[in-house]
Design a protein around this motif. Structure first.
Motif, PDB file in Angstrom:
ATOM      1  N   THR A  62       0.952  -0.892  -0.201  1.00  0.00           N
ATOM      2  CA  THR A  62       0.225  -0.018   0.013  1.00  0.00           C
ATOM      3  C   THR A  62       1.078   1.014  -0.325  1.00  0.00           C
ATOM      4  N   GLY A  63       1.656   1.010   0.918  1.00  0.00           N
ATOM      5  CA  GLY A  63       3.022   2.568   0.918  1.00  0.00           C
ATOM      6  C   GLY A  63       3.202   2.921  -0.410  1.00  0.00           C
ATOM      7  N   TYR A  64       4.086   1.299  -0.772  1.00  0.00           N
ATOM      8  CA  TYR A  64       5.012   1.969  -2.116  1.00  0.00           C
ATOM      9  C   TYR A  64       3.838   2.732  -3.392  1.00  0.00           C
ATOM     10  N   ALA A  65       2.995   2.177  -3.410  1.00  0.00           N
ATOM     11  CA  ALA A  65       1.938   2.551  -4.598  1.00  0.00           C
ATOM     12  C   ALA A  65       1.413   4.074  -4.269  1.00  0.00           C
ATOM     13  N   GLY A 350      -4.784   2.643  -7.374  1.00  0.00           N
ATOM     14  CA  GLY A 350      -6.179   1.629  -7.367  1.00  0.00           C
ATOM     15  C   GLY A 350      -5.104   0.475  -6.337  1.00  0.00           C
ATOM     16  N   ILE A 351      -4.079   0.929  -6.784  1.00  0.00           N
ATOM     17  CA  ILE A 351      -2.828  -0.331  -5.942  1.00  0.00           C
ATOM     18  C   ILE A 351      -2.838   0.408  -4.691  1.00  0.00           C
ATOM     19  N   ALA A 352      -3.118   0.798  -4.251  1.00  0.00           N
ATOM     20  CA  ALA A 352      -2.674   1.193  -2.115  1.00  0.00           C
ATOM     21  C   ALA A 352      -3.871   1.373  -1.973  1.00  0.00           C
ATOM     22  N   ALA A 353      -4.980   1.687  -2.337  1.00  0.00           N
ATOM     23  CA  ALA A 353      -6.606   1.659  -2.022  1.00  0.00           C
ATOM     24  C   ALA A 353      -6.864   0.367  -2.217  1.00  0.00           C
ATOM     25  N   GLY A 354      -6.605  -0.508  -3.073  1.00  0.00           N
ATOM     26  CA  GLY A 354      -7.038  -1.708  -3.035  1.00  0.00           C
ATOM     27  C   GLY A 354      -6.247  -2.951  -1.640  1.00  0.00           C
ATOM     28  N   SER A 355      -5.048  -2.768  -1.578  1.00  0.00           N
ATOM     29  CA  SER A 355      -4.154  -3.989  -1.002  1.00  0.00           C
ATOM     30  C   SER A 355      -4.383  -2.968   0.332  1.00  0.00           C
ATOM     31  N   LEU A 356      -4.919  -1.942   0.865  1.00  0.00           N
ATOM     32  CA  LEU A 356      -5.334  -1.187   2.177  1.00  0.00           C
ATOM     33  C   LEU A 356      -6.663  -1.763   2.355  1.00  0.00           C
TER      34      LEU A 356
END
Length: 414
Positions: A62-65, A350-356
């Motif tokens: 999440t942090g990376y994205a 999307g990657i950040a919000a999805g993994s979160l």
């Protein structure tokens, strides 16, 4: 997908592709994807060593994205006037440093900071790679050059992440990040040796972002990108705990099946995208939805689990290419670079919000709730494509490029 080179660029007059330089960029794409997604296959091991829950390790993705999302547009805009090769080398040096810190750190907070910094490097690199490939070759070879560079994504998904997970089983997850550090250092030498240098863009040649974002269809395509990545990342980031929850402990095999299936999906998409973009995208999203439904209902069966992951991988492998092609159709080649930078930002959001979201669901409702969280998001993306038939995803793709003049912001967007 062909992308117009930035204004003022030069192209290589020779007929042969500069294969060594393009493979260096391909390896850079491979390294970026590995750095971003590898923690998804290492959740149990990293959680134990860092003394945190698997959900918190997922937040490293999440942090990376999130850092990529926040940094891509402003950092790219700030550095557009600088020579391209030093900027690319700087991003690779940043990757090497961040992965070295991740390999050595025993503190979650320090690891998280390193992941944020790596995300900044990733946001900058993804905004450069396609345009860089386009400037290295004549216009008639541009599509093939871009395909070579973006093959690094497929290699990372199909081979890199599963191999990294297997290597972590044998030698430890820190060894894998140390290896990524070495690859980034070698890439600096490779890029300096074989990738040509190009000047930065003149200030007067830069297209304002808001004018591209206002083009008809752009907002619709970006919304589908966001929904797809949200739904995908909810499941993909936490595929290891989900597999363990349903009694299938071979995470490496699950990731390998997914990765190999993406290769099949990309190949099929490459054959049909120019003639059947809209039906293919509808079919891809519907297939992902069906795979998630099967995972939610019958994942305790190993055969159903692996078959569903294969369908999910094949459909997802082709979907980003279809969406990118639709984006270029909507923006026109003259605005493709700027539109792609906007999509990079949305992609990482999307990657950040999805993994979160997946991490919160895992911590709260448990792994069994992950498919049911992802399914409505994919269904929403499918609905947007179904109704976006005028500008964003028309039945017949445009046969001519848009004029160079930007379309006003009050134009119909879908």
């Amino acid at each position: 997908m062909t992308v117009a080179p930035p204004a003022g660029s030069t192209t290589t007059p020779a007929a042969a592709l500069p294969l060594s330089g393009l493979l260096a960029l391909c390896t850079a794409a491979f390294t970026a994807v590995m750095t971003e997604l590898l923690p998804a296959g290492l959740l149990p091991r990293m959680a134990s060593d860092l003394s945190v829950s698997e959900g918190r390790v997922g937040f490293l993705v999440t942090g990376y994205a999130l850092a990529s999302f926040l940094a891509a547009v402003p950092l790219t805009a700030a550095l557009r006037g600088l020579p391209r090769r030093p900027v690319l080398i700087g991003a690779l040096v940043g990757f090497a440093c961040c992965n070295a810190v991740t390999a050595l750190s025993s503190a979650y907070a320090l690891t998280f900071v390193a992941r944020l910094a790596a995300g900044v490097m990733g946001g900058l690199m993804w905004a450069m790679l396609v345009g860089y490939a386009a400037r290295m070759v004549p216009a008639e070879r541009r599509g093939r050059a871009i395909a070579i560079v973006l093959a690094g994504i497929t290699l990372a998904l199909s081979l890199g992440v599963p191999a990294g997970t297997a290597l972590a089983d044998a030698l430890g997850w820190r060894t894998v990040f140390a290896l990524l550090t070495v690859i980034a250092v070698l890439l600096v030498v490779w890029v300096r040796w074989r990738v040509p240098g190009f000047p930065g863009e003149a200030a007067g040649a830069r297209v304002p972002l808001h004018r591209v974002a206002a083009l008809p269809g752009i907002a619709t395509v970006l919304s589908v990108t966001l929904l797809l990545l949200l739904g995908h990342q909810v499941m993909y980031t936490y595929v290891a705990p989900f597999a363990e929850h349903v009694g299938f402990g071979h995470t490496g095999l699950v990731l390998l099946v997914f990765g190999v299936a993406t290769v099949v999906g990309i190949w099929i998409t490459g054959v049909l995208v120019d003639t059947h973009l809209r039906p293919m995208l509808l079919a891809a999203l519907a297939t992902i939805a069906c795979a998630l439904l099967a995972l939610g209902l019958y994942a305790s069966s190993p055969a159903v689990l692996l078959a569903s992951v294969a369908l999910w991988g094949a459909a997802f492998g082709g979907a980003p290419t279809l969406i990118q092609t639709a984006l270029v159709d909507a923006s026109g080649p003259v605005n493709a670079d700027v539109a792609t930078s906007l999509q990079t930002t949305v992609y990482n959001a999307g990657i950040a919000a999805g993994s979160l979201t997946g991490g919160l669901v895992l911590e709260g409702a448990g792994a069994e709730a992950l498919p049911w969280t992802a399914l409505p998001l994919i269904a929403a993306a499918l609905a947007v494509v179904a109704v976006g038939h005028r500008r964003a995803f028309p039945a017949r793709r445009p046969t001519e490029s848009r004029p160079k003049t930007a379309v006003t912001s009050n134009a119909t967007r879908a």
